[in-house]
Design a protein around this motif. Structure first.
Motif, PDB file in Angstrom:
ATOM      1  N   ASP A  30       7.189 -53.417 -14.979  1.00  0.00           N
ATOM      2  CA  ASP A  30       5.751 -53.190 -15.184  1.00  0.00           C
ATOM      3  C   ASP A  30       4.964 -54.495 -15.143  1.00  0.00           C
ATOM      4  OD1 ASP A  30       6.560 -54.292 -17.569  1.00  0.00           O
ATOM      5  OD2 ASP A  30       5.441 -52.910 -18.838  1.00  0.00           O
ATOM      6  N   ALA A  31       5.540 -55.547 -14.574  1.00  0.00           N
ATOM      7  CA  ALA A  31       4.909 -56.858 -14.591  1.00  0.00           C
ATOM      8  C   ALA A  31       3.672 -56.906 -13.697  1.00  0.00           C
ATOM      9  CB  ALA A  31       5.906 -57.922 -14.132  1.00  0.00           C
ATOM     10  N   VAL A  32       2.724 -57.723 -14.105  1.00  0.00           N
ATOM     11  CA  VAL A  32       1.620 -58.121 -13.238  1.00  0.00           C
ATOM     12  C   VAL A  32       1.922 -59.548 -12.794  1.00  0.00           C
ATOM     13  CG1 VAL A  32      -0.858 -58.533 -13.045  1.00  0.00           C
ATOM     14  CG2 VAL A  32      -0.013 -56.620 -14.417  1.00  0.00           C
ATOM     15  N   ILE A  33       2.049 -59.732 -11.500  1.00  0.00           N
ATOM     16  CA  ILE A  33       2.498 -61.009 -10.936  1.00  0.00           C
ATOM     17  C   ILE A  33       1.368 -61.596 -10.099  1.00  0.00           C
ATOM     18  CG2 ILE A  33       4.227 -62.118  -9.452  1.00  0.00           C
ATOM     19  CD1 ILE A  33       6.148 -59.837 -10.252  1.00  0.00           C
ATOM     20  N   TYR A  34       1.061 -62.847 -10.358  1.00  0.00           N
ATOM     21  CA  TYR A  34      -0.075 -63.529  -9.752  1.00  0.00           C
ATOM     22  C   TYR A  34       0.419 -64.422  -8.626  1.00  0.00           C
ATOM     23  CZ  TYR A  34      -4.467 -66.293  -9.659  1.00  0.00           C
ATOM     24  OH  TYR A  34      -5.640 -66.914  -9.305  1.00  0.00           O
ATOM     25  N   GLN A  35      -0.112 -64.213  -7.424  1.00  0.00           N
ATOM     26  CA  GLN A  35       0.289 -65.019  -6.274  1.00  0.00           C
ATOM     27  C   GLN A  35      -0.536 -66.287  -6.185  1.00  0.00           C
ATOM     28  OE1 GLN A  35      -0.199 -63.322  -2.341  1.00  0.00           O
ATOM     29  NE2 GLN A  35       0.501 -65.199  -1.349  1.00  0.00           N
ATOM     30  N   HIS A 300      14.826 -55.735  -6.379  1.00  0.00           N
ATOM     31  CA  HIS A 300      14.175 -55.139  -7.541  1.00  0.00           C
ATOM     32  C   HIS A 300      12.801 -54.562  -7.218  1.00  0.00           C
ATOM     33  CE1 HIS A 300      17.147 -58.024  -9.016  1.00  0.00           C
ATOM     34  NE2 HIS A 300      17.191 -57.322 -10.126  1.00  0.00           N
ATOM     35  N   GLN A 301      12.103 -55.195  -6.279  1.00  0.00           N
ATOM     36  CA  GLN A 301      10.766 -54.752  -5.903  1.00  0.00           C
ATOM     37  C   GLN A 301      10.598 -54.901  -4.393  1.00  0.00           C
ATOM     38  OE1 GLN A 301       7.933 -57.246  -7.954  1.00  0.00           O
ATOM     39  NE2 GLN A 301       8.001 -56.021  -9.825  1.00  0.00           N
ATOM     40  N   ALA A 302       9.643 -54.133  -3.858  1.00  0.00           N
ATOM     41  CA  ALA A 302       9.226 -54.288  -2.464  1.00  0.00           C
ATOM     42  C   ALA A 302       7.727 -54.051  -2.400  1.00  0.00           C
ATOM     43  CB  ALA A 302       9.957 -53.304  -1.549  1.00  0.00           C
ATOM     44  N   PHE A 303       7.027 -54.909  -1.687  1.00  0.00           N
ATOM     45  CA  PHE A 303       5.571 -54.762  -1.588  1.00  0.00           C
ATOM     46  C   PHE A 303       5.202 -53.447  -0.911  1.00  0.00           C
ATOM     47  CE2 PHE A 303       5.697 -59.563  -1.450  1.00  0.00           C
ATOM     48  CZ  PHE A 303       5.224 -59.713  -2.731  1.00  0.00           C
ATOM     49  N   ALA A 333      13.623 -46.996  -8.860  1.00  0.00           N
ATOM     50  CA  ALA A 333      12.917 -48.272  -8.818  1.00  0.00           C
ATOM     51  C   ALA A 333      11.448 -48.082  -9.169  1.00  0.00           C
ATOM     52  CB  ALA A 333      13.038 -48.900  -7.428  1.00  0.00           C
ATOM     53  N   PRO A 334      10.782 -49.136  -9.641  1.00  0.00           N
ATOM     54  CA  PRO A 334       9.337 -49.050  -9.854  1.00  0.00           C
ATOM     55  C   PRO A 334       8.600 -49.198  -8.536  1.00  0.00           C
ATOM     56  CG  PRO A 334      10.074 -51.262 -10.359  1.00  0.00           C
ATOM     57  CD  PRO A 334      11.309 -50.472 -10.015  1.00  0.00           C
ATOM     58  N   THR A 335       7.408 -48.621  -8.472  1.00  0.00           N
ATOM     59  CA  THR A 335       6.536 -48.858  -7.322  1.00  0.00           C
ATOM     60  C   THR A 335       5.743 -50.136  -7.570  1.00  0.00           C
ATOM     61  OG1 THR A 335       6.373 -46.485  -6.972  1.00  0.00           O
ATOM     62  CG2 THR A 335       4.744 -47.855  -5.881  1.00  0.00           C
ATOM     63  N   PRO A 368       1.444 -46.495 -12.431  1.00  0.00           N
ATOM     64  CA  PRO A 368       2.732 -46.870 -13.022  1.00  0.00           C
ATOM     65  C   PRO A 368       3.505 -47.826 -12.133  1.00  0.00           C
ATOM     66  CG  PRO A 368       2.837 -44.642 -12.139  1.00  0.00           C
ATOM     67  CD  PRO A 368       1.404 -45.080 -12.030  1.00  0.00           C
ATOM     68  N   GLY A 369       4.120 -48.830 -12.741  1.00  0.00           N
ATOM     69  CA  GLY A 369       4.919 -49.787 -12.005  1.00  0.00           C
ATOM     70  C   GLY A 369       4.368 -51.188 -12.146  1.00  0.00           C
ATOM     71  N   SER A 370       4.623 -52.008 -11.147  1.00  0.00           N
ATOM     72  CA  SER A 370       4.242 -53.414 -11.152  1.00  0.00           C
ATOM     73  C   SER A 370       3.064 -53.640 -10.206  1.00  0.00           C
ATOM     74  CB  SER A 370       5.435 -54.270 -10.718  1.00  0.00           C
ATOM     75  OG  SER A 370       5.110 -55.640 -10.680  1.00  0.00           O
ATOM     76  N   ALA A 371       2.260 -54.668 -10.494  1.00  0.00           N
ATOM     77  CA  ALA A 371       1.100 -54.965  -9.658  1.00  0.00           C
ATOM     78  C   ALA A 371       1.068 -56.453  -9.334  1.00  0.00           C
ATOM     79  CB  ALA A 371      -0.192 -54.570 -10.365  1.00  0.00           C
ATOM     80  N   TYR A 372       0.563 -56.772  -8.142  1.00  0.00           N
ATOM     81  CA  TYR A 372       0.403 -58.156  -7.703  1.00  0.00           C
ATOM     82  C   TYR A 372      -1.085 -58.467  -7.557  1.00  0.00           C
ATOM     83  CZ  TYR A 372       5.318 -59.134  -6.907  1.00  0.00           C
ATOM     84  OH  TYR A 372       6.662 -59.366  -7.100  1.00  0.00           O
ATOM     85  N   VAL A 373      -1.477 -59.624  -8.070  1.00  0.00           N
ATOM     86  CA  VAL A 373      -2.854 -60.098  -7.978  1.00  0.00           C
ATOM     87  C   VAL A 373      -2.847 -61.365  -7.135  1.00  0.00           C
ATOM     88  CG1 VAL A 373      -4.802 -61.045  -9.277  1.00  0.00           C
ATOM     89  CG2 VAL A 373      -3.504 -59.103 -10.204  1.00  0.00           C
ATOM     90  N   TYR A 374      -3.608 -61.382  -6.053  1.00  0.00           N
ATOM     91  CA  TYR A 374      -3.702 -62.554  -5.203  1.00  0.00           C
ATOM     92  C   TYR A 374      -4.781 -63.494  -5.728  1.00  0.00           C
ATOM     93  CZ  TYR A 374      -4.526 -65.448  -1.062  1.00  0.00           C
ATOM     94  OH  TYR A 374      -4.690 -66.516  -0.207  1.00  0.00           O
ATOM     95  N   GLN A 375      -4.462 -64.779  -5.779  1.00  0.00           N
ATOM     96  CA  GLN A 375      -5.394 -65.742  -6.351  1.00  0.00           C
ATOM     97  C   GLN A 375      -6.813 -65.557  -5.812  1.00  0.00           C
ATOM     98  OE1 GLN A 375      -3.532 -69.494  -4.975  1.00  0.00           O
ATOM     99  NE2 GLN A 375      -5.312 -69.758  -3.646  1.00  0.00           N
ATOM    100  N   GLY A 376      -7.757 -65.525  -6.721  1.00  0.00           N
ATOM    101  CA  GLY A 376      -9.158 -65.364  -6.351  1.00  0.00           C
ATOM    102  C   GLY A 376      -9.652 -63.942  -6.397  1.00  0.00           C
ATOM    103  N   GLU A 377      -8.759 -62.954  -6.363  1.00  0.00           N
ATOM    104  CA  GLU A 377      -9.268 -61.583  -6.455  1.00  0.00           C
ATOM    105  C   GLU A 377      -9.808 -61.323  -7.844  1.00  0.00           C
ATOM    106  OE1 GLU A 377      -6.382 -58.007  -7.206  1.00  0.00           O
ATOM    107  OE2 GLU A 377      -5.458 -59.231  -5.648  1.00  0.00           O
ATOM    108  N   GLU A 378      -9.272 -62.045  -8.855  1.00  0.00           N
ATOM    109  CA  GLU A 378      -9.795 -61.890 -10.213  1.00  0.00           C
ATOM    110  C   GLU A 378     -11.190 -62.507 -10.341  1.00  0.00           C
ATOM    111  OE1 GLU A 378      -7.891 -65.994 -10.612  1.00  0.00           O
ATOM    112  OE2 GLU A 378      -7.801 -64.234  -9.297  1.00  0.00           O
ATOM    113  N   LEU A 379     -11.627 -63.244  -9.318  1.00  0.00           N
ATOM    114  CA  LEU A 379     -12.988 -63.777  -9.273  1.00  0.00           C
ATOM    115  C   LEU A 379     -13.891 -62.956  -8.360  1.00  0.00           C
ATOM    116  CD1 LEU A 379     -12.134 -67.592  -8.943  1.00  0.00           C
ATOM    117  CD2 LEU A 379     -12.500 -66.252 -11.029  1.00  0.00           C
TER     118      LEU A 379
END
Length: 549
Positions: A30-35, A300-303, A333-335, A368-379
């Motif tokens: 369930d991780a949020v991973i920042y690129q 473990h994960q796939a985009f 597996a998680p999505t 449900p699952g894990s999410a990826y945040v690309y740098q700058g999208e949080e801005l």
């Protein structure tokens, strides 16, 4: 030459993390991973290019944002023909980004903040400057077994061995001085490795162990679908092949032989403990094909690129979400959800505006699952579409019939402050120019502004960590809603969360259980209650809302 550490990497602390939550051996579910695109994140030495020292100094931003891990794009020794994805030595740091001690210091600093660290590994190809390829180029011999060399076709072997095209456009083959041809599915400076060669496999095992020994928590595997090619390298029979990636199986991508490689890497990762992970960048034509990469004995994960490529349409999004959850749950597996990365147009621009980008973020973070945040999208950064041609560095820009060649527009360095020559990215100008409007989009400008995109992400990630209905799991219960509205319920024993996204042009209705309260909304004044039925709410166009039930 491989660099050496002058002192050991700091060990991760035993104290609870600041950056993430719900730590366990399966933190990644369930991780949020920042690129972090390293060259554009933060410049620590003043040369105009982001580096490892700059990234380390800005890690507190990620901890405050509330992510669980950081993924770093390649910082290895490289001629930089493709932004570092042309690797000359996987065991050393390019001087552009620092040195091996900087890498170790970054890992230690991230762990001290409770952040996991994932690094890129690039196994499909090397740089043409890799010592192996330099030896292979010189002439026939066993060195060529490490790459895909073939004789040409036609008179005097003057034609390429087959009709494959580079992802960047143009032929996928280049001829060397003695007449042989080598395969490069990307730029000519990136010759493809031959994964049938035992020395190639053994060397990459050693590469993974090198970085695991330094303390990294996992790997994002570049072109995880590409290392094995179809037997005999058959022709495809037509052009514009890059347009087919992710829509159908090709003789150079998504071949079944890649799975044996990934099973071996899973065993290697598990030898370091159950919390080290592998993440596949895998373009597959269906969710079912993608799920093969995350079977229990593989990665473990796939985009989830089907989600990234989905249009702004409630019905299409529901189909992708259903198909994705069904495929991954079948293999346990998680999505993994993603809206933007360093290879695609930023989703604020792709979807058509700030309101939709905010709404899409809340949708992704509620699934449900894990999410990826690309740098700058949080801005809420938009794509930069007006870069001067002479400043572009995307190799596809100079070739035809491949990728669009405009990837530099999502790689413009981040604005950290509202003033300065590069808005806090570094002490001088940045390697790509930033729009003047980005002063108002900087971390400094948005911090403390409740209406800002940054504070929306911070609040969403805080709720995602704290509410038991969000994050891990597989349960999405769809709710009846008006056309153009996507509505679902995430159940938990401690209380449910209901989510509604309106992709329509006007407000749309959805019926929700009572009692309820709004947890978070993507905009101001986007919810109206029906006067006729207390259960019915009207959600404004291009908005998303979370309710606690």
């Amino acid at each position: 030459m491989t660099q050496e550490l002058t002192s050991p990497s700091p060990a991760p602390p035993a104290s609870p993390c600041e950056g993430g939550s719900r730590r366990s051996a399966q933190w990644w579910r369930d991780a949020v991973i920042y690129q972090v695109y390293v060259r554009s994140f933060a410049d620590g030495d003043g040369d105009g290019v982001g580096d490892l020292r700059g990234a380390r100094e800005r890690l507190p931003h990620l901890a405050r944002l509330g992510v669980d891990a950081v993924w770093l794009t390649p910082f290895y020794a490289s001629p930089q023909a493709d932004g570092g994805y042309d690797v000359a030595d996987h065991r050393s740091v390019d001087p552009l980004f620092g040195d091996l001690q900087d890498a170790a210091d970054l890992v230690g600093a991230a762990h001290a903040l409770g952040l996991k660290v994932i690094v890129d590994v690039v196994p499909n190809h090397t740089s043409e400057a890799h010592p192996w390829f330099e030896a292979a180029r010189r002439g026939p011999g066993p060195e060529r077994d490490r790459y895909v060399f073939r004789p040409g076709r036609g008179p005097d072997g003057a034609e390429p061995p087959n009709d494959w095209e580079s992802v960047f456009g143009g032929p996928a083959w280049t001829r060397v001085a003695d007449g042989a041809w080598y395969l490069h599915l990307f730029a000519p400076e990136q010759p493809d490795l031959n994964w049938h060669d035992a020395e190639v496999r053994a060397d990459f095992d050693a590469v993974l162990r090198f970085w695991l020994d330094l303390g990294v928590d996992g790997f994002r595997i570049d072109v995880a679908h590409g290392m094995v090619k179809a037997e005999g390298l058959p022709d495809i029979g037509h052009g514009r092949q890059a347009r087919l990636i992710g829509t159908q199986r090709l003789p150079f991508f998504d071949q079944d032989g890649v799975h044996e490689i990934h099973r071996g890497w899973r065993r290697l990762l598990e030898s370091y403990g159950p919390d080290r992970i592998g993440v596949a960048e895998a373009w597959a034509p269906t969710p079912e094909r993608l799920a093969l990469y995350v079977r229990p004995d593989e990665l473990h994960q796939a985009f989830n690129f089907q989600f990234l490529n989905c249009p702004w349409d409630a019905a299409a999004l529901r189909r992708v979400i259903d198909d994705s959850l069904r495929a991954t749950s079948a293999v346990g597996a998680p999505t993994t959800w993603v809206l933007s990365n360093h290879d695609v147009v930023r989703h604020r621009t792709r979807y058509g505006g700030r309101a939709r980008a905010r709404a899409a973020a809340l949708l992704m973070l509620a699934l449900p699952g894990s999410a990826y945040v690309y740098q700058g999208e949080e801005l809420g950064l938009p794509e930069v579409t007006d870069l001067p041609d002479e400043l572009r560095q995307d190799p596809a820009f100079w070739r035809g019939d491949g990728q669009d060649g405009l990837r530099d527009g999502c790689r413009v360095p981040l604005p950290w402050t509202s003033a300065g020559p590069s808005y806090g990215f570094g002490p001088g100008d940045a390697w790509l120019p930033q729009p003047a409007a980005w002063a108002g989009l900087s971390v400094e400008a948005q911090t403390g502004d409740p209406a800002s995109v940054l504070e929306l992400y911070r609040r969403a990630l805080e709720l995602r960590r704290s509410h038991p209905a969000l994050g891990a799991g597989e349960d999405v219960e769809w709710l009846p809603a008006a056309e153009g509205v996507l509505a679902f319920r995430r159940p938990s024993a401690a209380g449910d969360v209901c989510v509604a996204l309106n992709t329509g042009e006007t407000a749309g209705e959805v019926a929700l259980p009572l009692p309820r309260r709004v947890l978070l909304a993507s905009g101001e004044d986007v919810v109206r209650r029906s006067a006729a039925d207390a259960r019915v709410v009207r959600v404004a166009a291009d908005s998303c809302v979370w309710w606690a039930i």
